[in-house]
Design a protein around this motif. Structure first.
Motif, PDB file in Angstrom:
ATOM      1  N   TYR A 176       0.841  -1.196   0.000  1.00 30.27           N
ATOM      2  CA  TYR A 176       0.000   0.000   0.000  1.00 30.27           C
ATOM      3  C   TYR A 176       0.873   1.242   0.000  1.00 30.27           C
ATOM      4  CZ  TYR A 176      -3.114  -3.278   2.582  1.00 30.27           C
ATOM      5  OH  TYR A 176      -3.846  -4.338   3.030  1.00 30.27           O
ATOM      6  N   PHE A 177       0.377   2.271  -0.674  1.00 29.02           N
ATOM      7  CA  PHE A 177       1.005   3.584  -0.571  1.00 29.02           C
ATOM      8  C   PHE A 177       0.299   4.316   0.582  1.00 29.02           C
ATOM      9  CE2 PHE A 177       4.472   3.657  -3.589  1.00 29.02           C
ATOM     10  CZ  PHE A 177       4.365   2.342  -4.010  1.00 29.02           C
ATOM     11  N   ASN A 178      -0.211   5.503   0.436  1.00 28.81           N
ATOM     12  CA  ASN A 178      -0.744   6.207   1.628  1.00 28.81           C
ATOM     13  C   ASN A 178      -2.266   6.211   1.640  1.00 28.81           C
ATOM     14  OD1 ASN A 178       2.092   7.018   1.459  1.00 28.81           O
ATOM     15  ND2 ASN A 178       1.587   8.495   3.049  1.00 28.81           N
ATOM     16  N   PRO A 179      -2.878   5.284   2.368  1.00 27.63           N
ATOM     17  CA  PRO A 179      -4.339   5.231   2.396  1.00 27.63           C
ATOM     18  C   PRO A 179      -4.934   6.384   3.210  1.00 27.63           C
ATOM     19  CG  PRO A 179      -3.376   3.295   3.508  1.00 27.63           C
ATOM     20  CD  PRO A 179      -2.268   4.232   3.210  1.00 27.63           C
ATOM     21  N   ILE A 180      -5.915   7.054   2.639  1.00 27.61           N
ATOM     22  CA  ILE A 180      -6.646   8.108   3.350  1.00 27.61           C
ATOM     23  C   ILE A 180      -8.113   8.008   2.928  1.00 27.61           C
ATOM     24  CG2 ILE A 180      -4.661   9.666   3.633  1.00 27.61           C
ATOM     25  CD1 ILE A 180      -5.772  11.344   1.307  1.00 27.61           C
ATOM     26  N   GLY A 181      -8.953   8.913   3.482  1.00 27.94           N
ATOM     27  CA  GLY A 181     -10.357   8.898   3.097  1.00 27.94           C
ATOM     28  C   GLY A 181     -11.163   7.988   4.012  1.00 27.94           C
ATOM     29  N   ALA A 182     -12.426   7.832   3.681  1.00 34.35           N
ATOM     30  CA  ALA A 182     -13.354   7.075   4.516  1.00 34.35           C
ATOM     31  C   ALA A 182     -14.500   6.610   3.638  1.00 34.35           C
ATOM     32  CB  ALA A 182     -13.892   7.974   5.630  1.00 34.35           C
ATOM     33  N   HIS A 183     -15.288   5.674   4.167  1.00 39.14           N
ATOM     34  CA  HIS A 183     -16.474   5.238   3.427  1.00 39.14           C
ATOM     35  C   HIS A 183     -17.424   6.419   3.266  1.00 39.14           C
ATOM     36  CE1 HIS A 183     -20.210   3.064   2.506  1.00 39.14           C
ATOM     37  NE2 HIS A 183     -19.370   2.232   1.912  1.00 39.14           N
ATOM     38  N   GLU A 184     -18.074   6.510   2.129  1.00 38.02           N
ATOM     39  CA  GLU A 184     -18.855   7.738   1.889  1.00 38.02           C
ATOM     40  C   GLU A 184     -20.087   7.870   2.789  1.00 38.02           C
ATOM     41  OE1 GLU A 184     -21.137   6.864  -2.341  1.00 38.02           O
ATOM     42  OE2 GLU A 184     -20.043   8.728  -2.106  1.00 38.02           O
ATOM     43  N   ARG A 230       3.813  12.284  -1.748  1.00 38.62           N
ATOM     44  CA  ARG A 230       3.348  10.918  -1.484  1.00 38.62           C
ATOM     45  C   ARG A 230       2.247  10.564  -2.469  1.00 38.62           C
ATOM     46  NH1 ARG A 230       7.224  11.076   0.965  1.00 38.62           N
ATOM     47  NH2 ARG A 230       7.686  10.614   3.138  1.00 38.62           N
ATOM     48  N   ASP A 231       1.961   9.256  -2.504  1.00 42.96           N
ATOM     49  CA  ASP A 231       0.906   8.725  -3.364  1.00 42.96           C
ATOM     50  C   ASP A 231      -0.273   8.362  -2.459  1.00 42.96           C
ATOM     51  OD1 ASP A 231      -0.739   7.016  -4.840  1.00 42.96           O
ATOM     52  OD2 ASP A 231       0.929   6.114  -5.925  1.00 42.96           O
ATOM     53  N   TYR A 232      -1.288   9.227  -2.434  1.00 41.24           N
ATOM     54  CA  TYR A 232      -2.444   9.007  -1.553  1.00 41.24           C
ATOM     55  C   TYR A 232      -3.492   8.201  -2.299  1.00 41.24           C
ATOM     56  CZ  TYR A 232      -0.083  12.402   1.353  1.00 41.24           C
ATOM     57  OH  TYR A 232       0.861  13.024   2.125  1.00 41.24           O
ATOM     58  N   ILE A 233      -4.031   7.224  -1.584  1.00 43.01           N
ATOM     59  CA  ILE A 233      -5.040   6.365  -2.210  1.00 43.01           C
ATOM     60  C   ILE A 233      -6.269   6.292  -1.318  1.00 43.01           C
ATOM     61  CG2 ILE A 233      -3.701   4.362  -1.328  1.00 43.01           C
ATOM     62  CD1 ILE A 233      -5.190   3.024  -3.908  1.00 43.01           C
ATOM     63  N   LEU A 238      -8.549   1.087  -2.134  1.00 42.44           N
ATOM     64  CA  LEU A 238      -7.629   0.092  -1.564  1.00 42.44           C
ATOM     65  C   LEU A 238      -8.399  -1.166  -1.164  1.00 42.44           C
ATOM     66  CD1 LEU A 238      -4.878  -0.744  -0.396  1.00 42.44           C
ATOM     67  CD2 LEU A 238      -5.360   0.650   1.606  1.00 42.44           C
ATOM     68  N   ALA A 239      -9.553  -0.973  -0.533  1.00 42.70           N
ATOM     69  CA  ALA A 239     -10.372  -2.113  -0.119  1.00 42.70           C
ATOM     70  C   ALA A 239     -10.776  -2.950  -1.335  1.00 42.70           C
ATOM     71  CB  ALA A 239     -11.609  -1.613   0.628  1.00 42.70           C
ATOM     72  N   LYS A 240     -11.139  -2.279  -2.415  1.00 47.04           N
ATOM     73  CA  LYS A 240     -11.550  -3.014  -3.626  1.00 47.04           C
ATOM     74  C   LYS A 240     -10.385  -3.825  -4.199  1.00 47.04           C
ATOM     75  CE  LYS A 240     -15.006   0.459  -5.046  1.00 47.04           C
ATOM     76  NZ  LYS A 240     -16.318  -0.125  -4.892  1.00 47.04           N
ATOM     77  N   ALA A 241      -9.176  -3.325  -4.032  1.00 41.89           N
ATOM     78  CA  ALA A 241      -8.004  -4.069  -4.517  1.00 41.89           C
ATOM     79  C   ALA A 241      -7.914  -5.432  -3.830  1.00 41.89           C
ATOM     80  CB  ALA A 241      -6.727  -3.269  -4.272  1.00 41.89           C
ATOM     81  N   HIS A 242      -8.355  -5.490  -2.560  1.00 41.05           N
ATOM     82  CA  HIS A 242      -8.319  -6.776  -1.851  1.00 41.05           C
ATOM     83  C   HIS A 242      -9.312  -7.774  -2.435  1.00 41.05           C
ATOM     84  CE1 HIS A 242      -6.288  -4.091   0.889  1.00 41.05           C
ATOM     85  NE2 HIS A 242      -5.732  -5.130   1.426  1.00 41.05           N
ATOM     86  N   VAL A 243     -10.459  -7.276  -2.855  1.00 43.12           N
ATOM     87  CA  VAL A 243     -11.449  -8.172  -3.467  1.00 43.12           C
ATOM     88  C   VAL A 243     -10.862  -8.739  -4.769  1.00 43.12           C
ATOM     89  CG1 VAL A 243     -13.784  -8.353  -4.408  1.00 43.12           C
ATOM     90  CG2 VAL A 243     -13.351  -6.896  -2.416  1.00 43.12           C
ATOM     91  N   CYS A 244     -10.224  -7.866  -5.554  1.00 42.23           N
ATOM     92  CA  CYS A 244      -9.586  -8.326  -6.804  1.00 42.23           C
ATOM     93  C   CYS A 244      -8.475  -9.329  -6.498  1.00 42.23           C
ATOM     94  CB  CYS A 244      -8.996  -7.140  -7.572  1.00 42.23           C
ATOM     95  SG  CYS A 244     -10.220  -5.938  -8.106  1.00 42.23           S
ATOM     96  N   ALA A 245      -7.699  -9.052  -5.448  1.00 43.01           N
ATOM     97  CA  ALA A 245      -6.573  -9.942  -5.116  1.00 43.01           C
ATOM     98  C   ALA A 245      -7.077 -11.304  -4.646  1.00 43.01           C
ATOM     99  CB  ALA A 245      -5.697  -9.295  -4.042  1.00 43.01           C
ATOM    100  N   VAL A 246      -8.162 -11.325  -3.879  1.00 43.97           N
ATOM    101  CA  VAL A 246      -8.710 -12.602  -3.426  1.00 43.97           C
ATOM    102  C   VAL A 246      -9.197 -13.425  -4.621  1.00 43.97           C
ATOM    103  CG1 VAL A 246     -10.709 -13.612  -2.249  1.00 43.97           C
ATOM    104  CG2 VAL A 246      -9.299 -11.976  -1.061  1.00 43.97           C
ATOM    105  N   ARG A 247      -9.863 -12.756  -5.558  1.00 43.49           N
ATOM    106  CA  ARG A 247     -10.336 -13.480  -6.759  1.00 43.49           C
ATOM    107  C   ARG A 247      -9.157 -14.112  -7.490  1.00 43.49           C
ATOM    108  NH1 ARG A 247     -14.011  -8.887  -8.279  1.00 43.49           N
ATOM    109  NH2 ARG A 247     -15.961  -9.407  -7.230  1.00 43.49           N
TER     110      ARG A 247
END
Ligand code: NAD
Ligand code: UFG
Length: 336
Positions: A176-184, A230-233, A238-247
């Motif tokens: 991961y690079f720099n995770p920020i933000g929140a669920h909408e 920095r690279d903010y994501i 980021l969470a969606k990337a985990h779904v793709c990675a699990v698949r």
């Protein structure tokens, strides 16, 4: 299809639970709540309208881990559980090695004993240390500046050895690079205890008046405005990337590392200005000394994740600031 999410009540884990549930997976969370509260999981359920299974469990506790695998048919593990404060790790390194490295070994032993050999691991861009930018997955890793970062590097190496000993494992190292933000919804977001170490939670506490002033760590770097890049994501990307990675794990993808970032660099001043625009609040800040260990600039080449996982970041810096502010204003005293 059940996924075990260690550290699922934490910042990134909770957002990932939302995406997994929405994608139709069954979710089992193991968390010792050392840096989170169970109420976060109630909010995950409120967002999705679905239930998840929860265990108050420590990854270092082999019998607790075994019980989870015995009571559930787990297809894959997403492993977030760990301590993550860079500065603290320099003061109490053994706690970091014990929790993160030893805890991961116990988890992997339990997985192996129960024939679950699919894992997505939360690694960090910090494993690249001082490499040319943009960082690519083929670059050397291990030149790391903190005990925290070394725990990530060591766990990557342990997983590499595990794969070489038994190629039935499918292992995805997400850097991961720099995770920020929140669920909408504003129901879940980053809620650190005490004074935040990281830029975005610090900014949002200044904006809401809980902290008086932001100190920008260094204004004399060789960057466009003198502050670090920095690279903010967005945490939802980021969470969606985990779904793709699990698949992808389910295809038997072997051992792979992926950069999970936006591929764009923003300075500290860019973030301050974007946050001011999103919140309508003028931020008080001063330019102070550099923070030891900070690199001047890094961002991701995330094209491998795009090619192989079919993932790319969709949410921009304005949305990251807007959602952070929405979470902060809806939860001025955090989540209890
Ligand atoms: P977080 O602290 O919000 O979440 C971690 C969760 O793990 C917490 O709920 C905590 O209670 C739990 N936990 C810790 N030790 C545990 C143990 N021994 N047993 C069971 N549960 C345990 O952190 P986060 O920001 O969501 O980060 C998740 C993962 O991503 C961590 O491994 C972190 O190192 C990694 N990471 C985070 C960032 C970032 O900037 N947030 C960047 C790169 C990598
Ligand atoms: N910063 C400030 N003032 C603050 C806090 C941060 O100016 O009060 C600056 C830092 O100097 C840096 C930028 O804001 O230039 C971002 O700092 P963060 O602490 O938010 O993030 P880092 O890039 O230092 O570290 C993050 C994660 C680590 C991870 C690393 C690399 O916190 O877990 O990215 O992926 F290892």
């Amino acid at each position: 299809m059940k996924i075990l999410v260690t550290g699922g009540a934490g910042y990134i884990g909770s957002h990932t639970c939302v995406e997994l549930l929405e994608a139709g997976w069954e979710v089992v969370v193991a968390d010792n709540y050392s840096n989170s509260v169970p109420a976060v999981l109630d909010r995950v359920e409120a967002i999705t309208g679905k239930t998840l299974q929860r265990y108050e469990a420590d990854i270092r506790d082999r019998s607790a881990m075994d019980r989870i695998f015995e009571e559930n048919e787990i297809q894959a593990v997403i492993h977030f559980a760990g301590l993550k404060a860079v500065g603290e790790s320099t003061r109490i390194p053994l706690a970091y090695y014990e929790n993160n490295v030893y805890g991961s070994v116990v988890l992997f032993e339990s997985m192996a004993a129960h024939g679950c050999k699919n894992i997505v691991f939360s690694s960090s861009a910090t494993v690249y240390g001082n490499n040319p930018i943009p960082y690519e997955e083929t670059m050397p890793v291990g030149d790391v500046s903190s005990p925290y970062g070394r725990t990530k590097y060591f766990i990557e190496e342990i997983l590499g050895d595990l794969y070489r000993s038994d190629p039935d494992w499918s292992i995805s190292l997400l850097r991961y690079f720099n995770p920020i933000g929140a669920h909408e919804s504003g129901l879940i977001g980053e809620d650190p205890n005490g004074i935040p170490n990281n830029l975005m939670p610090y900014i949002s506490r200044v904006a809401i008046g809980k902290l008086p002033l932001l100190t920008v760590f260094g204004g004399d770097y060789d960057t466009k405005d003198g502050t670090c890049i920095r690279d903010y994501i967005h945490v939802v990307d980021l969470a969606k990337a985990h779904v793709c990675a699990v698949r992808k794990l389910m295809d038997g993808s072997g051992l792979q590392a992926y950069n999970i970032g936006n591929g764009k660099g923003y300075s500290v001043l860019d973030i301050i200005h974007a946050f001011e625009k999103a919140s309508g609040v003028k931020l008080s800040y001063v330019i102070g000394d550099r923070r030891p260990g900070d690199l001047p600039a890094f961002y991701a080449d995330a094209s491998k994740a795009n090619r192989e996982l079919g993932w790319c970041a969709a949410l921009d810096i304005d949305k990251m600031c807007l959602d952070t502010w929405n979470f902060q204003t809806k939860n001025p005293d955090g989540i209890h």
